[in-house]
Design an enzyme around this catalytic site. Structure first.
Site, PDB file in Angstrom:
ATOM      1  N   HIS A 222      37.270  42.918  38.818  1.00 36.23           N
ATOM      2  CA  HIS A 222      37.661  44.121  37.667  1.00 36.23           C
ATOM      3  C   HIS A 222      37.511  45.738  38.408  1.00 36.23           C
ATOM      4  CE1 HIS A 222      39.984  46.162  34.465  1.00 36.23           C
ATOM      5  NE2 HIS A 222      38.791  45.552  33.706  1.00 36.23           N
ATOM      6  N   HIS A 261      46.371  41.062  41.517  1.00 36.33           N
ATOM      7  CA  HIS A 261      46.743  40.728  40.608  1.00 36.33           C
ATOM      8  C   HIS A 261      46.486  40.545  39.836  1.00 36.33           C
ATOM      9  CE1 HIS A 261      46.818  43.592  36.596  1.00 36.33           C
ATOM     10  NE2 HIS A 261      46.151  44.966  37.706  1.00 36.33           N
ATOM     11  N   ASP A 314      43.050  50.035  43.202  1.00 36.15           N
ATOM     12  CA  ASP A 314      41.467  50.206  43.602  1.00 36.15           C
ATOM     13  C   ASP A 314      41.200  50.737  44.682  1.00 36.15           C
ATOM     14  OD1 ASP A 314      40.526  50.871  41.406  1.00 36.15           O
ATOM     15  OD2 ASP A 314      39.780  48.811  41.175  1.00 36.15           O
TER      16      ASP A 314
HETATM   17  C1  ACO Z   1      41.714  47.844  38.542  1.00 34.11           C
HETATM   18  C2  ACO Z   1      41.261  46.146  38.933  1.00 34.11           C
HETATM   19  O1  ACO Z   1      40.772  45.131  37.881  1.00 34.11           O
HETATM   20  S1  ACO Z   1      42.510  45.581  39.641  1.00 34.11           S
HETATM   21  C3  ACO Z   1      41.667  44.066  40.672  1.00 34.11           C
HETATM   22  C4  ACO Z   1      40.751  44.069  41.372  1.00 34.11           C
HETATM   23  N1  ACO Z   1      40.094  43.564  42.079  1.00 34.11           N
HETATM   24  C5  ACO Z   1      40.459  43.160  43.608  1.00 34.11           C
HETATM   25  O2  ACO Z   1      40.761  43.999  44.042  1.00 34.11           O
HETATM   26  C6  ACO Z   1      39.138  42.011  44.186  1.00 34.11           C
HETATM   27  C7  ACO Z   1      40.514  41.198  44.971  1.00 34.11           C
HETATM   28  N2  ACO Z   1      41.508  40.228  43.933  1.00 34.11           N
HETATM   29  C8  ACO Z   1      40.774  39.129  43.905  1.00 34.11           C
HETATM   30  O3  ACO Z   1      39.690  38.355  43.403  1.00 34.11           O
HETATM   31  C9  ACO Z   1      42.295  38.653  42.820  1.00 34.11           C
HETATM   32  O4  ACO Z   1      43.534  39.101  42.647  1.00 34.11           O
HETATM   33  C10 ACO Z   1      41.890  39.177  41.332  1.00 34.11           C
HETATM   34  C11 ACO Z   1      40.823  39.181  40.619  1.00 34.11           C
HETATM   35  C12 ACO Z   1      42.109  40.760  41.191  1.00 34.11           C
HETATM   36  C13 ACO Z   1      43.485  38.338  39.859  1.00 34.11           C
HETATM   37  O5  ACO Z   1      42.791  36.724  40.417  1.00 34.11           O
HETATM   38  P1  ACO Z   1      44.196  35.843  40.129  1.00 34.11           P
HETATM   39  O6  ACO Z   1      45.053  36.219  38.990  1.00 34.11           O
HETATM   40  O7  ACO Z   1      43.081  34.754  39.414  1.00 34.11           O
HETATM   41  O8  ACO Z   1      44.893  35.487  41.496  1.00 34.11           O
HETATM   42  P2  ACO Z   1      45.530  35.035  41.523  1.00 34.11           P
HETATM   43  O9  ACO Z   1      46.690  33.566  41.115  1.00 34.11           O
HETATM   44  O10 ACO Z   1      46.742  36.008  41.901  1.00 34.11           O
HETATM   45  O11 ACO Z   1      46.008  34.282  42.782  1.00 34.11           O
HETATM   46  C14 ACO Z   1      46.505  33.356  43.571  1.00 34.11           C
HETATM   47  C15 ACO Z   1      46.245  33.224  44.994  1.00 34.11           C
HETATM   48  O12 ACO Z   1      45.984  34.566  45.692  1.00 34.11           O
HETATM   49  C16 ACO Z   1      45.410  34.582  46.502  1.00 34.11           C
HETATM   50  N3  ACO Z   1      44.441  35.643  46.151  1.00 34.11           N
HETATM   51  C17 ACO Z   1      44.491  36.676  45.275  1.00 34.11           C
HETATM   52  N4  ACO Z   1      44.216  38.030  46.263  1.00 34.11           N
HETATM   53  C18 ACO Z   1      43.307  37.740  46.684  1.00 34.11           C
HETATM   54  C19 ACO Z   1      43.144  38.711  47.967  1.00 34.11           C
HETATM   55  N5  ACO Z   1      42.329  40.176  47.771  1.00 34.11           N
HETATM   56  N6  ACO Z   1      42.636  38.093  49.245  1.00 34.11           N
HETATM   57  C20 ACO Z   1      43.124  37.082  50.004  1.00 34.11           C
HETATM   58  N7  ACO Z   1      43.863  36.169  48.995  1.00 34.11           N
HETATM   59  C21 ACO Z   1      43.799  36.570  47.489  1.00 34.11           C
HETATM   60  C22 ACO Z   1      44.434  33.714  45.961  1.00 34.11           C
HETATM   61  O13 ACO Z   1      43.278  33.052  46.311  1.00 34.11           O
HETATM   62  C23 ACO Z   1      45.553  32.714  45.132  1.00 34.11           C
HETATM   63  O14 ACO Z   1      46.197  31.814  46.366  1.00 34.11           O
HETATM   64  P3  ACO Z   1      45.787  30.284  46.430  1.00 34.11           P
HETATM   65  O15 ACO Z   1      47.556  29.904  45.607  1.00 34.11           O
HETATM   66  O16 ACO Z   1      46.256  29.980  47.493  1.00 34.11           O
HETATM   67  O17 ACO Z   1      45.005  29.832  45.844  1.00 34.11           O
HETATM   68  O1  OAA Z   2      45.206  44.625  34.516  1.00 34.20           O
HETATM   69  C1  OAA Z   2      44.569  44.053  34.887  1.00 34.20           C
HETATM   70  O2  OAA Z   2      44.104  42.772  34.934  1.00 34.20           O
HETATM   71  C2  OAA Z   2      43.288  45.336  35.922  1.00 34.20           C
HETATM   72  C3  OAA Z   2      43.593  46.734  36.173  1.00 34.20           C
HETATM   73  O3  OAA Z   2      44.679  47.085  36.619  1.00 34.20           O
HETATM   74  C4  OAA Z   2      43.201  47.558  35.174  1.00 34.20           C
HETATM   75  O4  OAA Z   2      42.717  47.102  33.878  1.00 34.20           O
HETATM   76  O5  OAA Z   2      43.578  48.683  35.476  1.00 34.20           O
END
Ligand code: ACO
Ligand code: OAA
Length: 377
Positions: A222, A261, A314
């Site tokens: 997050h 995301h 981010d």
């Molecule tokens: C402000 C915020 O909170 S924005 C988010 C900030 N977090 C990050 O940048 C951390 C990196 N990103 C992640 O870990 C994830 O994308 C999350 C936690 C943000 C979202 O997770 P989820 O919604 O559970 O993932 P989602 O279902 O969209 O993933 C789909 C596929 O993409 C892949 N994937 C998702 N994010 C990434 C990534 N950053 N890099 C590579 N692969 C990814 C998953 O492994 C999944 O692959 P699969 O279908 O082969 O198993």
């Molecule tokens: O919406 C989300 O899951 C995470 C995010 O981008 C935020 O909190 O700004």
């Protein structure tokens, strides 16, 4: 029973409530706060206006804005024991110090248990003003300096930079911080806002909900992502290394931080403004290398973009903070400064039509079995 129940792990795609605060269209890559486009807000509004909009539902007129601004400035006060707590925990991660200080404020503020609408509003505005003060005071104390007193003539963003650095920010630096706060202010049912609503659902205090929200924001999936992106940029070192870095991550099935995301399948609309900020600031400061590394990572990730894997808010913010010489461990706390009005709006909305949030987990553990006395195990 086990076979017929549909489980939505991580509550993916589940609507748990209606909301009038913000709207995300993940496929179109659009975001609105109370109906206003994030692009208009990022280019036209001030953070104070956005706070008012999120909390009260409409843009303020000049009198309402002046009153709100005065209330926010008047709340720039921290009870003395909070400084003792910051001193006692000064070696910890700033997010732990911030959460601990907000928790302490629950015990120190006489009206923190006022669960009325007015009580939530008063406590929420006060905390919005206090959070940047706590972060800046901690930064001063851990570096052996005396915390800088707030300047009541400055905006929320300028006063934050003043307290952090002890120097008046330029108009450009103030605007960049303002836009950063606006972009981070609200995002629907993200993990930290949802967690805050769960806390309000039990009729707990606003301070309690904010402590929950801060704890949840800190995780690398997050709000912790900006700090991790900066670590990644340092590890990559130069643009030529980006492709190998991404290939190694993909091979190890590890996420590339700053991408992906839960809701967006198109690019996160907030990223556009951060990207422009990094590019411009890098050029102005004669340090275009950071932007070049980030863009090389984007290029290396481009094959996955068609599967909906794009940069999120981010991805770019860390480099902006780095160019302003802000320590990496302050990146998540800065996110929290921006998110305060969003959390407050979510808590107010939850409170107004409150219901205990309590989903189910489907038990698939051991079948019923006989008790075994300790001596027989
Ligand atoms: C402000 C915020 O909170 S924005 C988010 C900030 N977090 C990050 O940048 C951390 C990196 N990103 C992640 O870990 C994830 O994308 C999350 C936690 C943000 C979202 O997770 P989820 O919604 O559970 O993932 P989602 O279902 O969209 O993933 C789909 C596929 O993409 C892949 N994937 C998702 N994010 C990434 C990534 N950053 N890099 C590579 N692969 C990814 C998953 O492994 C999944 O692959 P699969 O279908 O082969 O198993
Ligand atoms: O919406 C989300 O899951 C995470 C995010 O981008 C935020 O909190 O700004």
């Amino acid at each position: 029973m086990t076979d017929t129940v549909k489980i939505n792990r991580g509550l993916k795609g589940v609507y748990f409530e209606r909301s009038q605060i913000s709207d995300i269209d993940g496929r179109a890559g659009s975001l609105t706060y109370r109906g206003y486009s994030i692009h208009d807000l990022a280019t036209q509004a001030t953070f104070e206006e956005v706070c008012y909009l999120l909390i009260h539902g409409d843009l303020p007129d000049a009198t309402q804005l002046a009153e709100f601004d005065a209330a926010l400035k008047a709340a720039r006060v921290l009870p003395e024991p909070v400084f003792d707590i910051i001193r006692a925990t000064a070696h910890g991660h700033p997010m732990d110090v911030l959460r601990t200080a907000v928790s302490a404020l629950a015990a120190l503020e006489p009206d923190s248990h006022d669960a009325s609408e007015a009580g939530f509003l008063r406590n929420g505005i006060r905390l919005t003003a206090q959070v940047p003060m706590i972060i800046a005071a901690h930064e001063a104390i851990r570096n052996g300096r005396t915390p800088v007193l707030p300047d009541m003539s400055l905006s929320h963003a300028a006063n934050w930079l003043w307290m952090l650095k002890g120097a008046r920010p330029s108009a450009d630096a103030e605007r960049l911080a303002d836009v950063d706060f606006i972009l981070h202010a609200e995002h629907g049912s993200n993990a930290s806002s949802f967690a805050a609503r769960v806390t309000v659902g039990t009729e707990a205090t606003l301070h309690g909900a904010m402590v929950t929200a801060l704890s949840t924001l800190a995780g690398p999936a997050h709000g912790g992502a900006a700090e991790d992106v900066m670590k990644m940029v340092h590890e990559i070192g130069k643009p030529e290394n980006a492709a190998a870095y991404v290939a190694a991550k993909r091979a190890a099935k590890e996420p590339v931080t700053g991408f992906g995301h839960r809701v967006y399948r198109a690019e996160d609309p907030r990223a556009r403004h951060m990207r422009e900020g990094v590019r411009k600031l890098g050029e102005e400061m004669g340090a275009p290398g950071w932007y070049a590394i980030l863009q090389a990572v984007v290029e290396a990730m481009s094959p996955y973009a068609r599967h909906g894997l794009n940069v999120n808010v981010d991805f770019y913010s860390g480099v902006i903070y780095q160019l302003h010489e802000i320590p990496m461990d302050l990146y998540v706390p800065i996110f929290a400064i921006g998110r305060m009005p969003g959390w407050l709006a979510q808590c107010l909305e939850q409170r107004r039509s409150n219901i205990l949030i309590r989903p189910l987990t489907l038990y698939d553990g051991a079948a019923p079995r006989d008790w075994v006395p300790l001596a027989a195990r």
